[in-house]
Write an enzyme that holds these catalytic residues in place. Structure first.
Site, PDB file in Angstrom:
ATOM      1  N   CYS A  61       0.826  -1.211   0.000  1.00 20.68           N
ATOM      2  CA  CYS A  61       0.000   0.000   0.000  1.00 20.68           C
ATOM      3  C   CYS A  61       0.861   1.263   0.000  1.00 20.68           C
ATOM      4  O   CYS A  61       0.366   2.342   0.318  1.00 20.68           O
ATOM      5  CB  CYS A  61      -0.871   0.003   1.244  1.00 20.68           C
ATOM      6  SG  CYS A  61       0.132   0.049   2.744  1.00 20.68           S
ATOM      7  N   CYS A 126       2.596  -6.800  -5.703  1.00 22.61           N
ATOM      8  CA  CYS A 126       3.488  -6.023  -4.838  1.00 22.61           C
ATOM      9  C   CYS A 126       4.098  -4.852  -5.590  1.00 22.61           C
ATOM     10  O   CYS A 126       4.707  -3.966  -4.974  1.00 22.61           O
ATOM     11  CB  CYS A 126       4.628  -6.918  -4.346  1.00 22.61           C
ATOM     12  SG  CYS A 126       5.729  -7.399  -5.712  1.00 22.61           S
ATOM     13  N   VAL A 271      -1.993  10.606  19.073  1.00 23.85           N
ATOM     14  CA  VAL A 271      -1.598   9.759  17.941  1.00 23.85           C
ATOM     15  C   VAL A 271      -0.512  10.466  17.132  1.00 23.85           C
ATOM     16  O   VAL A 271      -0.651  11.637  16.791  1.00 23.85           O
ATOM     17  CB  VAL A 271      -2.816   9.382  17.065  1.00 23.85           C
ATOM     18  CG1 VAL A 271      -3.551  10.590  16.530  1.00 23.85           C
ATOM     19  CG2 VAL A 271      -2.415   8.476  15.913  1.00 23.85           C
ATOM     20  N   ASN A 274       0.581   6.426  14.303  1.00 15.66           N
ATOM     21  CA  ASN A 274      -0.554   5.495  14.231  1.00 15.66           C
ATOM     22  C   ASN A 274      -0.104   4.064  13.910  1.00 15.66           C
ATOM     23  O   ASN A 274      -0.918   3.224  13.564  1.00 15.66           O
ATOM     24  CB  ASN A 274      -1.568   5.965  13.160  1.00 15.66           C
ATOM     25  CG  ASN A 274      -2.919   5.279  13.311  1.00 15.66           C
ATOM     26  OD1 ASN A 274      -3.456   5.217  14.417  1.00 15.66           O
ATOM     27  ND2 ASN A 274      -3.443   4.750  12.219  1.00 15.66           N
ATOM     28  N   GLU A 812      -5.986 -22.935  -5.164  1.00 12.57           N
ATOM     29  CA  GLU A 812      -6.464 -24.005  -6.037  1.00 12.57           C
ATOM     30  C   GLU A 812      -7.845 -24.483  -5.592  1.00 12.57           C
ATOM     31  O   GLU A 812      -8.742 -24.635  -6.402  1.00 12.57           O
ATOM     32  CB  GLU A 812      -5.459 -25.159  -6.020  1.00 12.57           C
ATOM     33  CG  GLU A 812      -5.794 -26.235  -7.040  1.00 12.57           C
ATOM     34  CD  GLU A 812      -4.710 -27.299  -7.162  1.00 12.57           C
ATOM     35  OE1 GLU A 812      -3.556 -27.026  -6.793  1.00 12.57           O
ATOM     36  OE2 GLU A 812      -5.036 -28.412  -7.613  1.00 12.57           O
ATOM     37  N   ARG A 890       1.896 -37.698  -4.368  1.00 14.35           N
ATOM     38  CA  ARG A 890       3.088 -37.053  -4.949  1.00 14.35           C
ATOM     39  C   ARG A 890       4.270 -37.203  -3.998  1.00 14.35           C
ATOM     40  O   ARG A 890       5.401 -37.437  -4.408  1.00 14.35           O
ATOM     41  CB  ARG A 890       2.838 -35.587  -5.291  1.00 14.35           C
ATOM     42  CG  ARG A 890       4.047 -34.951  -5.962  1.00 14.35           C
ATOM     43  CD  ARG A 890       3.725 -33.661  -6.671  1.00 14.35           C
ATOM     44  NE  ARG A 890       3.107 -33.866  -7.959  1.00 14.35           N
ATOM     45  CZ  ARG A 890       3.769 -33.989  -9.119  1.00 14.35           C
ATOM     46  NH1 ARG A 890       5.090 -33.977  -9.138  1.00 14.35           N
ATOM     47  NH2 ARG A 890       3.134 -34.152 -10.248  1.00 14.35           N
ATOM     48  N   ARG A 922       3.023 -24.984  -3.842  1.00 12.60           N
ATOM     49  CA  ARG A 922       4.107 -25.204  -4.812  1.00 12.60           C
ATOM     50  C   ARG A 922       5.009 -26.386  -4.441  1.00 12.60           C
ATOM     51  O   ARG A 922       5.624 -26.392  -3.370  1.00 12.60           O
ATOM     52  CB  ARG A 922       4.937 -23.931  -4.866  1.00 12.60           C
ATOM     53  CG  ARG A 922       5.739 -23.743  -6.123  1.00 12.60           C
ATOM     54  CD  ARG A 922       6.359 -22.374  -6.070  1.00 12.60           C
ATOM     55  NE  ARG A 922       6.843 -21.954  -7.361  1.00 12.60           N
ATOM     56  CZ  ARG A 922       7.220 -20.700  -7.618  1.00 12.60           C
ATOM     57  NH1 ARG A 922       7.161 -19.782  -6.692  1.00 12.60           N
ATOM     58  NH2 ARG A 922       7.663 -20.383  -8.802  1.00 12.60           N
ATOM     59  N   GLU A1271       7.081 -25.529 -10.202  1.00 15.73           N
ATOM     60  CA  GLU A1271       7.327 -26.134  -8.900  1.00 15.73           C
ATOM     61  C   GLU A1271       8.723 -26.738  -8.710  1.00 15.73           C
ATOM     62  O   GLU A1271       9.278 -26.684  -7.615  1.00 15.73           O
ATOM     63  CB  GLU A1271       6.278 -27.217  -8.639  1.00 15.73           C
ATOM     64  CG  GLU A1271       4.881 -26.645  -8.537  1.00 15.73           C
ATOM     65  CD  GLU A1271       3.826 -27.721  -8.579  1.00 15.73           C
ATOM     66  OE1 GLU A1271       3.285 -28.035  -7.531  1.00 15.73           O
ATOM     67  OE2 GLU A1271       3.571 -28.253  -9.677  1.00 15.73           O
TER      68      GLU A1271
HETATM   69  C1  LIG Z   1       5.014  -3.013  10.507  1.00 17.53           C
HETATM   70  C2  LIG Z   1       5.466  -2.599  11.864  1.00 17.53           C
HETATM   71  C3  LIG Z   1       6.743  -2.881  12.241  1.00 17.53           C
HETATM   72  C4  LIG Z   1       7.181  -2.528  13.508  1.00 17.53           C
HETATM   73  N1  LIG Z   1       8.448  -2.843  13.850  1.00 17.53           N
HETATM   74  C5  LIG Z   1       8.884  -2.537  15.084  1.00 17.53           C
HETATM   75  C6  LIG Z   1      10.203  -2.860  15.462  1.00 17.53           C
HETATM   76  O1  LIG Z   1      10.984  -3.386  14.661  1.00 17.53           O
HETATM   77  N2  LIG Z   1      10.580  -2.587  16.724  1.00 17.53           N
HETATM   78  C7  LIG Z   1       9.741  -2.003  17.604  1.00 17.53           C
HETATM   79  O2  LIG Z   1      10.141  -1.757  18.743  1.00 17.53           O
HETATM   80  N3  LIG Z   1       8.492  -1.651  17.268  1.00 17.53           N
HETATM   81  C8  LIG Z   1       8.033  -1.908  16.035  1.00 17.53           C
HETATM   82  N4  LIG Z   1       6.769  -1.572  15.688  1.00 17.53           N
HETATM   83  C9  LIG Z   1       5.865  -0.942  16.676  1.00 17.53           C
HETATM   84  C10 LIG Z   1       5.631   0.577  16.440  1.00 17.53           C
HETATM   85  O3  LIG Z   1       5.938   0.954  15.148  1.00 17.53           O
HETATM   86  C11 LIG Z   1       6.436   1.415  17.331  1.00 17.53           C
HETATM   87  O4  LIG Z   1       6.064   1.148  18.642  1.00 17.53           O
HETATM   88  C12 LIG Z   1       6.342   2.921  17.030  1.00 17.53           C
HETATM   89  O5  LIG Z   1       7.442   3.544  17.585  1.00 17.53           O
HETATM   90  C13 LIG Z   1       5.072   3.562  17.541  1.00 17.53           C
HETATM   91  O6  LIG Z   1       5.100   4.939  17.217  1.00 17.53           O
HETATM   92  P1  LIG Z   1       3.844   5.721  16.652  1.00 17.53           P
HETATM   93  O7  LIG Z   1       4.216   7.149  16.584  1.00 17.53           O
HETATM   94  O8  LIG Z   1       3.380   5.154  15.403  1.00 17.53           O
HETATM   95  O9  LIG Z   1       2.785   5.450  17.797  1.00 17.53           O
HETATM   96  P2  LIG Z   1       1.238   5.645  17.788  1.00 17.53           P
HETATM   97  O10 LIG Z   1       0.582   4.442  17.231  1.00 17.53           O
HETATM   98  O11 LIG Z   1       0.853   6.939  17.213  1.00 17.53           O
HETATM   99  O12 LIG Z   1       1.000   5.682  19.356  1.00 17.53           O
HETATM  100  C14 LIG Z   1       1.401   4.591  20.179  1.00 17.53           C
HETATM  101  C15 LIG Z   1       1.041   4.849  21.634  1.00 17.53           C
HETATM  102  O13 LIG Z   1       1.837   5.912  22.160  1.00 17.53           O
HETATM  103  C16 LIG Z   1       0.999   6.892  22.736  1.00 17.53           C
HETATM  104  N5  LIG Z   1       1.638   8.183  22.586  1.00 17.53           N
HETATM  105  C17 LIG Z   1       2.223   8.659  21.475  1.00 17.53           C
HETATM  106  N6  LIG Z   1       2.732   9.878  21.716  1.00 17.53           N
HETATM  107  C18 LIG Z   1       2.431  10.176  23.000  1.00 17.53           C
HETATM  108  C19 LIG Z   1       2.697  11.296  23.830  1.00 17.53           C
HETATM  109  N7  LIG Z   1       3.345  12.328  23.376  1.00 17.53           N
HETATM  110  N8  LIG Z   1       2.271  11.249  25.095  1.00 17.53           N
HETATM  111  C20 LIG Z   1       1.591  10.185  25.571  1.00 17.53           C
HETATM  112  N9  LIG Z   1       1.314   9.106  24.832  1.00 17.53           N
HETATM  113  C21 LIG Z   1       1.732   9.107  23.564  1.00 17.53           C
HETATM  114  C22 LIG Z   1      -0.287   6.760  21.968  1.00 17.53           C
HETATM  115  O14 LIG Z   1      -1.369   7.339  22.646  1.00 17.53           O
HETATM  116  C23 LIG Z   1      -0.399   5.272  21.815  1.00 17.53           C
HETATM  117  O15 LIG Z   1      -0.889   4.698  22.978  1.00 17.53           O
HETATM  118  C24 LIG Z   1       6.301  -1.890  14.416  1.00 17.53           C
HETATM  119  C25 LIG Z   1       5.008  -1.589  14.012  1.00 17.53           C
HETATM  120  C26 LIG Z   1       4.592  -1.932  12.745  1.00 17.53           C
HETATM  121  C27 LIG Z   1       3.202  -1.608  12.335  1.00 17.53           C
HETATM  122  S1  FES Z   2       4.144 -10.565  -4.994  1.00 14.43           S
HETATM  123 FE1  FES Z   2       5.688  -9.571  -6.123  1.00 14.43          FE
HETATM  124  S2  FES Z   2       5.219 -10.093  -8.145  1.00 14.43           S
HETATM  125 FE2  FES Z   2       3.805 -11.257  -6.993  1.00 14.43          FE
HETATM  126  S1  FES Z   3      -1.235  -3.335   3.159  1.00 12.94           S
HETATM  127 FE1  FES Z   3      -0.174  -1.754   4.048  1.00 12.94          FE
HETATM  128  S2  FES Z   3       1.706  -2.630   4.525  1.00 12.94           S
HETATM  129 FE2  FES Z   3       0.562  -4.311   3.856  1.00 12.94          FE
END
Ligand SMILES: Cc1cc2nc3c(=O)[nH]c(=O)nc-3n(C[C@H](O)[C@H](O)[C@H](O)COP(=O)(O)OP(=O)(O)OC[C@H]3O[C@@H](n4cnc5c(N)ncnc54)[C@H](O)[C@@H]3O)c2cc1C
Ligand code: FES
Ligand code: FES
Length: 1339
Positions: A61, A126, A271, A274, A812, A890, A922, A1271
């Site tokens: 996305c 992708c 937030v 997010n 399939e 198979r 596969r 495969e």
């Molecule tokens: C695909 C993916 C991969 C990730 N990989 C990792 C990783 O490798 N390692 C890892 O540690 N984490 C990982 N995370 C978790 C996440 O990304 C982290 O925790 C990130 O730092 C959250 O930050 P954010 O700004 O998006 O938080 P948000 O989702 O915006 O908020 C998270 C929380 O913090 C609170 N908050 C934010 N700011 C404040 C503030 N100023 N005061 C009080 N509360 C506050 C919010 O209210 C909420 O409860 C991953 C998440 C995803 C979706």
């Molecule tokens: S998932 Fe990358 S080409 Fe199919």
């Molecule tokens: S659909 Fe958004 S990262 Fe997978």
């Protein structure tokens, strides 16, 4: 309750304004629950941006967000995951989607052109996301190197290509390549070295023609909307409030306003990125009524160095901003930056760039995840938080052990807001390091993270301060305080290690029921990581006295640009004709994939009165339904209907691809958690998703609940008619007369298909006809089953598939689960009905590759020649038969792999369990069964003290040998492949080098291994060995081809266009295939078993021959005419210009009773050699090099075929090493998305990847002498598994463990580490208590 509006300023904005692809969008009533992805796809119909997971883990996305930064007077561009981006957060931003950068009609963007022409897309799902990640990189940086590309793509997954071609395509954007191509004719040295295109062969001998690429010029990019610059303040600083039904979004202008709102409404959620809240809302169904964005508050968006020598990070600063700031700071200041370096290093492994671009440090802290990567670092360096609230004012709080009070809870109250984090500089004698171990290096949450901070006396090296902090060792981030205290006053020498190990072992307690599992591994990691730190500090204080241990990870994995070579033959006579057979023609839809124009099932435009359907699944694995009550769900006026078993007569409630043993809707008994109980149909997707959770089902639990293969063996729970038996020769005699007998077992786990496009369906009723568009490899079956369920004839139901975003066997048979309820709902309600599985639903219900347990016993002579073997194969089939019966056949037919076994007995058991029904994947049964043969060969070698190569070679099949199912091997090229692979990989020379390396390294080991493969091509059942085609020539000479097979990325349509082009002798540009439809080619078989090119190729030739015959008189009449003239003349003479072609493969002669007669049409052969390096302390590994030699006859299209080899190899690599499906002991699927289930990413590909197609090996039994490819190559990835085993063997020897050992598939980091037994694992293992029910089981 007080009204929020009463407290807000009067001058507030309530309309959301942003730009998409240069066009202004005004949304007067934005709903804060909308994501940007939903809005783009559903409201703006920009469907180029795809949904792959909804949790930020796949990158499908990805879009680019641009924002004007007024102080710097520049535009900042970032790649983001639209699925996690709240729509309300983009007020005043410009969004660029894949549609906005180029298209096939006007102008392609060079990124789109290069990925397409470099063969970097297969299914294409992708591709738009990958294009946008690369595009955002180029918009941000004028000169890029390979590390930039790898970092930019950390958050993108592809399940088809194996990544190599994408990397090759994008490498052309590196400064050196562009430089060379922009100074044509000048003989400047090129920094690409041997990769320089000028040193390469003719373009004709490459898979793609780089020199013809459009040049890339950043000046051609669209301009940033001037309005967003001119009216920056209004957009960036105004007070925003967007009210939705359940959630309100507020963006205050000042800190005072923010604190005020927080104090009045403490349940308000701040937030930032997010990335945590978005996942909580989607998957944990949390509702936060007020979301408060601090993005306009200056104090919270700053990062600076204060006088007190700390870096102050504002709470809304993103991780990318933090990383960039710290990198610059480190570059400018060498002193005091050890913590910063640890943070920068850690951030590289933290999520993907799309997440880092929006997520905040404070978001990470406040989420308080026990596996946070940053919290151990912040705790180890005693960071301070600045916290503020209206009542208590501003305070400082230290991040220490007491800060994290319990699971995901911290010492900050609801009305408090974190303003900033202070990170102190380090002192000269302080040592700081952080380590993360995850299942996959890139974009993965950690298993264990450690951060160590010690201060030593400058003169004595005595520890004066210490903090050893860990994540992943309990419900919170912890500081091992006792151990930290114990080392104070100690010298930094070997004695300290013993003290720390003893202490950590006592202090850190985990039992096998601990959430996350792997208790012994996690504990071992704590000690191992400290050991690494110990060595690192020792190196520093002793001036590198200890060698061969890297100072951060065991080895550097991403420093080199991957290399590759593809060797194939282009036949001379093909070079200059419109005959494209054998040429590397790009995938027919590649450009559409890259521009987002390619349409998939859920990209179909929204129809009037369309409804959305969601399934209700069982929450028990084995139970009787005691009541089913949808009344609460039906109260919502947006909910239209609920369907269940009571809506279908009993006899029409059954389905199944071979045996009808599954209910469309469970009536009385549920036999797995994937059991569909009902379907909610609503006016909107969100209403349907909410309502399905309101359907009340009560159960009476039934026993037993059978989850694992062992459970099934204990309960004797096998499908009736099993074991499937296969026997040849006299096994008793063979064992009696043998010198040696050896037994053993091998176990493989479940593998999730993880096609990027989840299962979807869309049905429309027209009069009394039904049209179903679905993600299926077998649309004819869906149409037939739907007709049967509705009691209407099949001719009233048409199923269509334009393309699917990957299938790999997973589509399939299982898509019926969703497509049938959709068809039933659409027909009964007379409205269009759409349904799309969320990724977590897809992973929980659609089944996986069958887990296997193979027990074997082999008899052999002194030379290692196999005399006889018994294989007992147990497969976990799950709760219904599906196509497991064909799968186990198979497996039985491939358990010999490439070795002659004169006497054999194979028993194939299908275990009936309370798990989702496992299905095709596969390779079907073979990648597991062939592993059995490889294990046998290696066991023989080990018993006799001989080399694997020697035992393999003497048992390798030869021309004319009879297999164990008595098929004579004709044109057997396995030996040629074997020897060519040995040569091309410099096997013997490298084997010596590996041995030498292992002699001088204790904690890193290398391994080198080869495996051959032989794959039988045929469904093995006559009825499935047929294919049809419809060929239509229009008056203008254009040709429309339809076939019964579907395009899922494997290039079937492209190959068929090539075949038709050759057969008709017209240019490929005149031929088009638009979709598979059951009203064009009826009764088609599943697109599976790698046979589609063979079947449809012949059917296409048949149709072409028919039309060629009809055109022949006109060619004779007008020999100088051209194609269009002959077509026109034929039309004027009333000749029928459409024809159906058909092909029925020769009858299969195999007699199952007698085990005699040819079963397969022919065999595809190949050999691979892989070299790996492992980190014995963590279990991490990297594939250093893979060489593959594959016999594909005369390839129809080397680009597509090499793409299939590479893609299958990487998918197999995932299966054998990384992809571990986790299940609870009660049968719940715990791995539900890319966050918890790891498929290989960009950085996992072999650092050198060479693929050669065997030359001079035409195949007389398939179209234009080609061979099937889909495969067969998957098993070659087992070479990595065995190379890892070799490396482990060396580590074990160093530690004094000489015995053979079992390594289960997948060889995860945990299994590798625990197999590298040493003083650490020995110390840890006895301390792990059973602790009740284990958290997870191996199914
Ligand atoms: C695909 C993916 C991969 C990730 N990989 C990792 C990783 O490798 N390692 C890892 O540690 N984490 C990982 N995370 C978790 C996440 O990304 C982290 O925790 C990130 O730092 C959250 O930050 P954010 O700004 O998006 O938080 P948000 O989702 O915006 O908020 C998270 C929380 O913090 C609170 N908050 C934010 N700011 C404040 C503030 N100023 N005061 C009080 N509360 C506050 C919010 O209210 C909420 O409860 C991953 C998440 C995803 C979706
Ligand atoms: S998932 Fe990358 S080409 Fe199919
Ligand atoms: S659909 Fe958004 S990262 Fe997978």
């Amino acid at each position: 309750m007080e009204n929020l509006e009463d407290f807000l300023p009067q001058n507030r904005e309530t309309s959301l304004v942003f730009f998409v692809n240069g066009k202004k969008v005004i949304e007067p009533s934005p709903n804060p629950e909308w994501t940007l992805l939903w809005y783009l796809r559903r409201k703006l119909q920009l469907t180029g941006t795809k949904y792959g997971c909804g949790e930020g883990g796949c990158g499908a996305c990805t879009v680019m967000i641009s924002q004007y930064l007024q102080p710097e007077k520049r535009v900042k561009h970032i790649a983001v995951n639209a699925c996690l981006m709240p729509l309300c957060a983009i007020h005043g931003f410009a969004v660029t989607t894949v549609e906005g950068i180029g298209n096939t009609q006007d102008r392609l963007h060079p990124v789109q052109e290069r990925i397409a022409k470099a063969h970097g897309s297969q299914c294409g799902f992708c591709t738009p996301g990958i294009v946008m990640s690369m595009y955002a990189l180029l918009r941000n940086k004028s000169k890029i190197d390979y590390d930039d590309i790898e970092t930019a793509l950390q958050g993108n997954l592809c399940r088809c290509t194996g990544y190599r071609p994408i990397v090759e395509g994008f490498k052309t954007f590196m400064e050196a390549w562009e430089g060379v191509n922009n100074v044509k004719g000048q003989n400047k040295p090129c920094s690409l070295g041997n990769d320089c295109c000028r040193l390469k062969k003719d373009d004709d001998e490459e898979l793609f023609t780089k020199s013809k690429f459009l040049p890339y010029s950043p000046t051609q990019e669209p301009i940033f909307p001037p309005e967003l610059v001119l009216e920056h303040d209004r957009y960036a600083k105004s007070f925003l409030i967007f009210r939705g039904e359940n959630v309100t979004w507020v963006r205050p202008q000042t800190l005072e306003e923010l604190l005020f709102i927080k104090s009045k409404f403490p349940e308000t959620k701040i937030v930032v990125g997010n990335t945590e809240i978005g996942v909580e809302v989607k998957f944990k169904k949390k509702i936060y009524p007020i979301l408060l964005s601090p993005s306009a508050i200056e104090e919270m968006n700053k990062i600076s160095v204060t006088d007190k020598k700390i870096v102050k990070v504002g709470a809304a600063v993103t991780l990318t901003e933090l990383q960039d700031f710290l990198k610059d700071y480190i570059q400018e200041n060498s002193a005091g930056t050890k913590t910063f370096k640890a943070i920068v290093d850690m951030l590289h492994w933290f999520a993907g760039s799309q997440v880092r671009n929006v997520a905040s440090l404070v978001g990470n802290i406040m989420t308080a995840s026990p596996i946070s990567d940053l919290n151990p670092i912040l705790m180890a360096c005693s960071s301070l938080l600045t916290i503020s609230s209206l009542d208590k004012g501003t305070q400082k709080v230290i991040i220490d052990q007491s800060f994290f009070t319990s699971y995901r809870k911290v010492k900050v109250t609801d009305n408090q807001v974190v303003l900033a984090v202070d990170i102190p500089l380090t002192e000269e004698t302080q040592y700081f390091k952080a380590y993360k171990q995850a299942r996959r290096r890139d974009d993965d949450i950690s298993i264990v993270t450690a951060a160590f901070n010690v201060k030593l006396d400058k003169h004595t090296n005595i520890v004066s301060e210490a903090k050893l902090c860990y994540g992943g060792m309990g419900p919170t981030t912890i500081c091992a305080e006792k151990s930290s205290d114990k080392i104070k006053g100690c010298y930094w020498n070997k004695d300290l290690i013993k003290i720390v190990f003893d202490s950590l072992n006592e202090e850190l307690q985990l039992d096998s029921s601990a959430p996350g599992g792997m208790a012994a591994y996690r504990k071992s990691l704590c000690l191992s990581l400290f050991f690494k730190f110990y060595i690192y500090v020792l190196n520093k204080v002793n001036n590198n006295e200890i060698k061969n241990i890297d100072d951060s990870r065991a080895y550097k994995v991403s420093s080199s640009t991957p290399k590759s070579m593809q060797c194939f033959e282009i036949k001379e006579n093909n070079k200059n004709s419109c005959d494209t057979i054998g040429k590397p023609i790009p995938h027919a839809s590649a450009l559409k994939h890259a521009t987002g124009e390619a349409i998939y099932c859920d990209d179909m435009p929204i129809l009037n009165e369309e409804l959305f359907l969601c399934l209700v699944f069982s929450t028990e694995s084995h139970a009787r339904i005691t009541s089913l009550d949808p009344s609460k769900a039906l109260l919502d006026p947006d909910v239209v209907a609920f369907f269940s078993a009571s809506d279908l007569p009993k006899e029409r409630n059954y389905f199944g691809p071979i045996f009808k043993d599954e209910e469309i809707f469970a009536k009385e008994i549920v036999t797995s958690r994937a059991h569909v109980i009902g379907a909610i149909v609503a006016k909107t997707e969100s209403a349907a998703r909410k309502a399905k959770d309101l359907v009340n089902v009560t159960y009476e639990k039934l026993q037993p609940v059978i989850v694992t293969i062992e459970d099934a063996i204990n309960h004797g729970s096998f499908y009736s008619g099993y074991p499937h038996k296969l026997e040849k020769g006299n096994i008793e005699e063979a064992f009696k007369g043998s010198n040696y007998i050896r037994d053993g077992y091998i176990r493989t786990g479940a593998q999730e298909h993880f096609y990027l496009e989840t299962v979807s369906a869309f049905a429309t009723r027209k009069e009394d006809e039904l049209e179903i568009i679905c993600t299926s490899q077998n649309p004819a079956e869906i149409a037939l089953l739907a007709a049967e369920a509705l009691a209407i004839p099949n001719h009233k139901v048409v199923a269509k598939v334009k393309r699917i975003g990957g299938g790999f066997g997973g589509k399939e048979s299982r898509p019926s689960l969703l497509a049938l309820p959709v068809a039933i709902a659409a027909y009964k309600l007379k409205k269009p009905v759409r349904a799309v599985f969320d990724r977590d639903e897809d992973m929980q219900v659609t089944g996986h590759r069958h887990p296997f347990l193979i027990k074997y016993k082999v008899a052999f002579d002194n030379n290692g020649k196999i005399l006889g073997a018994i294989f007992d194969i147990y497969a976990n089939a799950g709760s219904s038969m599906d196509i497991s019966c064909s799968m186990i056949e198979r497996a039985s037919f491939h358990v010999d792999n490439c070795y002659y076994i004169p006497n054999i007995r194979v028993n194939g058991y299908l275990c009936k369990t309370n798990m989702p029904s496992n299905t095709a994947f596969r390779g079907f049964g073979s990648p597991k069964a062939m592993l059995g043969a490889e294990a046998v060969i290696r066991d023989i070698a080990s018993t006799l003290g001989k080399s694997y190569e020697e035992i393999a070679t003497i048992n390798l099949y030869k021309e004319g040998d009879l297999t164990h199912f008595n098929q004579s091997l004709k044109y057997c090229t396995i030996s040629r492949c074997w020897h060519e692979c040995i040569d091309s990989s410099s096997y013997w020379q490298r084997k010596k080098m590996v041995e030498e390396y292992n002699r001088s390294n204790r904690w890193q080991k290398k391994g080198l291994a080869m495996v051959p493969t032989k794959y039988g091509i045929s469904f093995g059942v006559d009825v499935l060995m047929q294919g049809g085609a419809l060929l239509i020539i229009y008056k203008d000479g254009s040709v429309l081809l339809s076939i019964g097979g579907i395009e899922m990325g494997q290039g079937l349509f492209t190959k068929m266009i090539q075949v038709a082009s050759k057969a008709l002798n017209v240019d490929i540009s005149k031929i088009h295939i638009n979709e598979m439809a059951t009203d064009k080619v009826p009764n088609s078989v599943p697109t599976a078993a790698s046979v589609s090119s063979d079947l449809y190729g012949m059917a296409v030739i048949n149709a072409c021959n028919i039309l060629n015959e009809r055109l022949e008189p006109f060619k004779i009449q007008n020999p100088d005419g051209k194609w269009e003239d002959w077509v026109s003349a034929a039309h004027l003479n009333r000749v029928n210009l459409s024809a159906t072609g058909f092909y029925a493969a020769p009858k299969i002669e195999y007699n199952r009773e007698k085990n005699y007669g040819d079963l397969f049409e022919y065999f595809t052969y190949g050999v691979a050699c892989s070299e790996v390096i492992i980190d014995c302390l963590t279990g991490d590994h990297q594939v250093l090099r893979t060489d593959i030699v594959m016999d594909l006859g005369e390839s129809l299209n080397p680009a597509i075929d090499i793409g299939q080899i590479e893609g299958a190899f990487i998918q197999g690599y995932g299966f054998y090493t990384m992809e571990e499906m986790l299940f609870s002991p009660t049968g719940e699927v715990l791995s539900r998305g890319p966050g918890t289930y790891k498929i290989p990413g960009f950085s996992d590909i072999p650092k050198e990847f060479n693929v050669s197609l065997l030359k001079g090996a035409p195949n007389p039994r398939a179209v234009y002498s080609s061979k099937a490819v889909g495969e067969p190559p998957l098993f070659l990835a087992a070479s990595v598994f065995f190379a890892i085993k070799e490396a482990i063997k060396s580590a074990r020897k160093d530690a004094g463990f000489y015995s053979d050992f079992t390594l289960e598939v997948p060889a995860t980091c945990a299994r590798i580490r625990m197999a590298c037994e040493d003083h650490i694992t020995e110390q840890v293992k006895p301390t792990i208590n059973a602790g009740g029910q284990p958290w997870n089981v191996t199914s």
